[in-house]
Design a protein around this motif. Structure first.
Motif, PDB file in Angstrom:
ATOM      1  N   PHE A   1       0.835  -1.206   0.000  1.00 37.55           N
ATOM      2  CA  PHE A   1       0.000   0.000   0.000  1.00 37.55           C
ATOM      3  C   PHE A   1       0.873   1.261   0.000  1.00 37.55           C
ATOM      4  N   LEU A   2       1.913   1.220   0.843  1.00 36.19           N
ATOM      5  CA  LEU A   2       2.816   2.372   0.964  1.00 36.19           C
ATOM      6  C   LEU A   2       3.536   2.642  -0.349  1.00 36.19           C
TER       7      LEU A   2
ATOM      8  N   LEU B   1       1.312   4.239  -2.717  1.00 35.92           N
ATOM      9  CA  LEU B   1       1.073   5.633  -2.308  1.00 35.92           C
ATOM     10  C   LEU B   1       2.238   6.525  -2.713  1.00 35.92           C
ATOM     11  N   ILE B   2       3.432   6.050  -2.440  1.00 33.74           N
ATOM     12  CA  ILE B   2       4.621   6.856  -2.733  1.00 33.74           C
ATOM     13  C   ILE B   2       4.803   7.013  -4.244  1.00 33.74           C
TER      14      ILE B   2
ATOM     15  N   GLY C   1       2.533   7.066  -6.327  1.00 32.02           N
ATOM     16  CA  GLY C   1       1.521   8.034  -6.731  1.00 32.02           C
ATOM     17  C   GLY C   1       1.933   9.441  -6.410  1.00 32.02           C
ATOM     18  N   CYS C   2       2.439   9.666  -5.177  1.00 24.56           N
ATOM     19  CA  CYS C   2       2.793  11.024  -4.753  1.00 24.56           C
ATOM     20  C   CYS C   2       4.004  11.541  -5.498  1.00 24.56           C
ATOM     21  N   ASP C   3       4.890  10.644  -5.831  1.00 21.16           N
ATOM     22  CA  ASP C   3       6.147  11.087  -6.408  1.00 21.16           C
ATOM     23  C   ASP C   3       6.059  11.329  -7.904  1.00 21.16           C
ATOM     24  N   LYS C   4       4.973  10.783  -8.490  1.00 23.75           N
ATOM     25  CA  LYS C   4       4.877  10.855  -9.942  1.00 23.75           C
ATOM     26  C   LYS C   4       4.443  12.239 -10.379  1.00 23.75           C
ATOM     27  N   PRO C   5       5.160  12.863 -11.333  1.00 16.72           N
ATOM     28  CA  PRO C   5       4.708  14.145 -11.807  1.00 16.72           C
ATOM     29  C   PRO C   5       3.350  14.015 -12.498  1.00 16.72           C
ATOM     30  N   ALA C   6       2.560  15.093 -12.412  1.00 20.26           N
ATOM     31  CA  ALA C   6       1.215  15.025 -12.950  1.00 20.26           C
ATOM     32  C   ALA C   6       1.212  14.800 -14.463  1.00 20.26           C
ATOM     33  N   GLN C   7       2.214  15.325 -15.135  1.00 14.43           N
ATOM     34  CA  GLN C   7       2.290  15.129 -16.573  1.00 14.43           C
ATOM     35  C   GLN C   7       3.724  14.838 -16.963  1.00 14.43           C
TER      36      GLN C   7
ATOM     37  N   ALA D   1       9.011  25.056  -3.198  1.00  9.57           N
ATOM     38  CA  ALA D   1       9.806  24.280  -4.154  1.00  9.57           C
ATOM     39  C   ALA D   1       8.946  23.568  -5.190  1.00  9.57           C
ATOM     40  N   GLY D   2       7.742  23.212  -4.783  1.00  8.73           N
ATOM     41  CA  GLY D   2       6.899  22.441  -5.688  1.00  8.73           C
ATOM     42  C   GLY D   2       6.441  23.203  -6.918  1.00  8.73           C
TER      43      GLY D   2
ATOM     44  N   GLU E   1       8.998  22.856  -9.769  1.00 11.35           N
ATOM     45  CA  GLU E   1       9.081  21.431 -10.093  1.00 11.35           C
ATOM     46  C   GLU E   1       7.877  20.987 -10.926  1.00 11.35           C
ATOM     47  N   ARG E   2       6.698  21.338 -10.490  1.00 15.06           N
ATOM     48  CA  ARG E   2       5.495  20.920 -11.201  1.00 15.06           C
ATOM     49  C   ARG E   2       5.352  21.655 -12.533  1.00 15.06           C
TER      50      ARG E   2
END
Lengths: 330, 314
Positions: free
Chosen positions: B12-13, B16-17, B19-25, B109-110, B113-114
């Motif tokens: 599960f973790l 989750l990670i 998912g969180c770490d993946k850039p949106a595009q 910082a985000g 990055e995004r």
């Protein structure tokens, strides 16, 4: 104590997952400006990574911390926010942003989390010292000291902000004070929090049988071969660890750690082995729904900017706290 | 059981990670664009103001929730502010540039990055002094492939901001106090663009300390401004909507707390308190020319015989 087999665990986890997935599905259907409808692939990806997953992670962390604090302190009012742990973590992670401090801390992405952990532990220690008397901890006094710590941390935060002005927080002063799902945090920081919450969650899950024993008297626990002190300190450390991980990227979101364990208890009773995953799922779901509500309200012409989720959880949690206090009185 | 539990939670973790770490595009290479092809989201009202002055209003496709230009704020999607960004809207708008204001190291910082992942160029404006406004225009020109428009805007702005240094023509010996906001406590000190404009208009700042300062009654009594300017824009969407009406706004400048307690000021005795309530009155943008005109217009109204002897100020 009833035997807890793999099947029971599986059912509990599955039910928890369903609860979370239901909330997450709602989270995916509501757009950033309150629009409701099936998302495109792009929208789905953004809603998932910017809102649903971080909110779930933070909500689960705070709820797990709440279950642990309530068990080890034998205090139904214990919650990372009310005990001051969130406030301490928030202030410390803000201090990390001070020029000079950030350059000393060379641990990279973990730095704000390490600071938050130190702040959280310090706050909890002060609460324990302030509310403890001859080995006993009065629940209401603990909350009172926690509120004092929270106010103090808030005041120091404002003082720092007045001196240094707009440190590179991840959400602005208001959202960092009341807590919010930060949409501008770096992926490294979010990933660090995810790891910490995950590791902390596993540790807490492994501790749940001992958390059940801690509820008994000290002599009874000792007769079962459990050192209450060791469990208490271990629990405090790990609960503060997950609290710090959540607060470092969200600020102090209140009451999730109070509400979710109590709601979970209504359904499944006091067994911490079931309570922890269910409360975590409820925490994940509740914070996701609070975030959904914030986004939905943005669609109203009367709301100019996104309402921080900390405001919404406080609106729900305040009356809930009063309800619990009333029940304690009875 | 413990091991299986660990495995389950680890799966599960990890999900989750990931998912969180993946850039949106997926990241894409920066493409060369000309000025007409740029699509700009301005999260700083000053940036919007500069873009409009550069003739690039049509290229603005999104603004901040705190946008001062009410027309644009009502018409365009509100994409957040410098700390909070609505990535979903940003993704739908598909801008080429995102304008923010502030220090680069103060920016979450985000954001960069995004934006890099979404192939959006972040332009960070840092404006403190008047010269920074010129630099910001040049910076925008370079980033948005509109160098000519930027040069023209700078030239036009410099032409409008002519220094009034001739004591006979101006009121250089006059001391002016500039209050900002509607609470009447924050004053303009030195080393900022408003002070630069004030000096260009021919007055001397009554406050010698740098920056923007809170003024209480006690400090206020130690000053003796000959004229008081109030810059109190009513643009915040959270304020009473009735204040969007210009007449109401002028009647609602309530910068009185310090003025009431300062009845010994020459400015109060001679009723030389002037308010500017335009929405862009406090923006460090091309509108500083309007602020300059406002200062000059009221300084010109003061008859030469009213000029106090040099050094009468604090």
């Amino acid at each position: 104590m009833k035997r807890f087999d793999l099947q029971t665990l599986g059912v509990t986890l599955f039910a928890s997952l369903l609860v979370w997935m239901a909330a997450a599905s709602v989270g995916l259907l509501v757009g950033s400006t309150g629009t409701i409808g099936a998302p495109t692939a792009d929208q789905m990806s953004i809603r998932l990574h910017t809102h649903v997953l971080p909110a779930s992670m933070i909500g689960a962390a705070l709820a797990m911390a709440g279950v642990t604090y309530q068990a080890i302190l034998r205090n139904p009012l214990a919650d990372p926010y009310l005990l001051g742990a969130s406030g301490g973590a928030m202030l410390a992670s803000y201090v990390w942003r001070l020029q000079g401090v950030a350059s000393i801390a060379v641990i990279g992405a973990i730095s704000p989390h390490a600071f938050a952990l130190a702040g959280s532990l310090l706050a909890i220690t002060i609460v324990l010292l302030g509310a403890g008397w001859r080995g006993r901890l009065d629940p209401v006094t603990a909350i009172l000291v926690g509120v004092v710590i929270n106010s103090l941390c808030g005041a120091l935060f404002m003082l720092l902000n007045a001196i240094y002005r707009d440190l590179p927080g991840s959400g602005g002063i208001l959202t960092f004070l009341v807590g919010d799902i930060q949409t501008t945090a770096s992926s490294a920081h979010v990933a660090a929090s995810a790891w910490m919450i995950g590791i902390g969650g596993v540790l807490l899950m492994l501790m749940t049988p001992y958390l059940n024993v801690v509820r008994l008297s000290e002599d009874e626990a000792r007769s079962l071969g459990v050192s209450v002190q060791r469990v208490r300190w271990g629990g405090l450390l790990v609960a503060s660890f997950v609290t710090a991980a959540a607060v470092a990227i969200s600020g102090p979101i209140g009451f999730i750690g109070l509400i979710c364990p109590h709601i979970a208890r209504w359904f499944i009773g006091n067994d911490n082995r079931k309570l922890l995953p269910v409360a975590a799922a409820l925490g994940a779901g509740l914070l996701t729904l609070a975030d959904v509500l914030a986004r939905y309200l943005l669609g109203s012409p009367h709301v100019a900017t996104l309402i921080p989720v900390g405001v919404i959880t406080a609106c729900i949690g305040g009356p809930f706290l009063l309800l619990i206090l009333a029940r304690i009185k009875q | 059981m413990g091991q299986r539990l660990c495995v389950l939670l680890n799966i599960f973790l990890t999900l989750l990670i990931l998912g969180c770490d993946k850039p949106a595009q997926t990241p894409a290479t920066t493409q060369a664009v000309d000025a007409r092809a740029v699509r700009v989201v301005s999260l700083t009202p000053a940036g919007t103001n500069l873009l409009v002055a550069m003739g690039m209003k049509d290229q603005i496709v999104g603004v901040s929730a705190y946008e001062a230009d009410i027309q644009l704020r009502d018409k365009l999607p509100k994409v957040g502010d410098y700390q909070r960004i609505d990535w979903e809207q940003l993704s739908a708008i598909k801008p080429t540039h995102l304008i923010v204001q502030g220090l680069r190291d103060r920016l979450p910082a985000g954001i960069e990055e995004r934006c890099a992942a979404m192939n959006i160029q972040v332009v960070i404006l840092q404006i403190d002094r008047l010269k920074d406004i010129y630099a910001a225009i040049t910076q925008l020109g370079a980033a948005l492939h509109a160098d000519d428009a930027a040069k023209k805007t700078v030239t036009d702005l410099q032409a409008r901001l002519t220094p009034r240094t001739n004591p006979a023509a101006s009121n250089a010996s006059f001391t002016a106090l500039v209050l900002i906001g509607d609470e009447g406590k924050l004053v303009v000190g030195t080393d900022n663009y408003i002070n630069d404009v004030l000096e260009l208009s021919g007055a001397k700042n009554a406050v010698a300390a740098p920056g923007y300062l809170m003024l209480d009654v006690e400090k206020g009594r130690s000053l003796a401004p000959d004229v008081v300017f109030i810059l109190a824009p009513r643009t915040n969407p959270q304020t009473d909507p009735k204040l969007d009406n210009a007449a109401n706004r002028r009647n609602n400048v309530d910068a009185k707390s310090i003025l009431i307690a300062s009845d010994k000021w020459p400015a109060i005795k001679t009723d030389r308190v002037y308010a500017m309530t335009d929405a862009d009155a406090l923006l460090p943008g091309a509108n500083v020319a309007n602020v300059y005109d406002f200062f000059v217009r009221h300084l010109k109204q003061i008859p030469p015989q009213d000029n106090p002897p040099p050094g009468s100020g604090p």
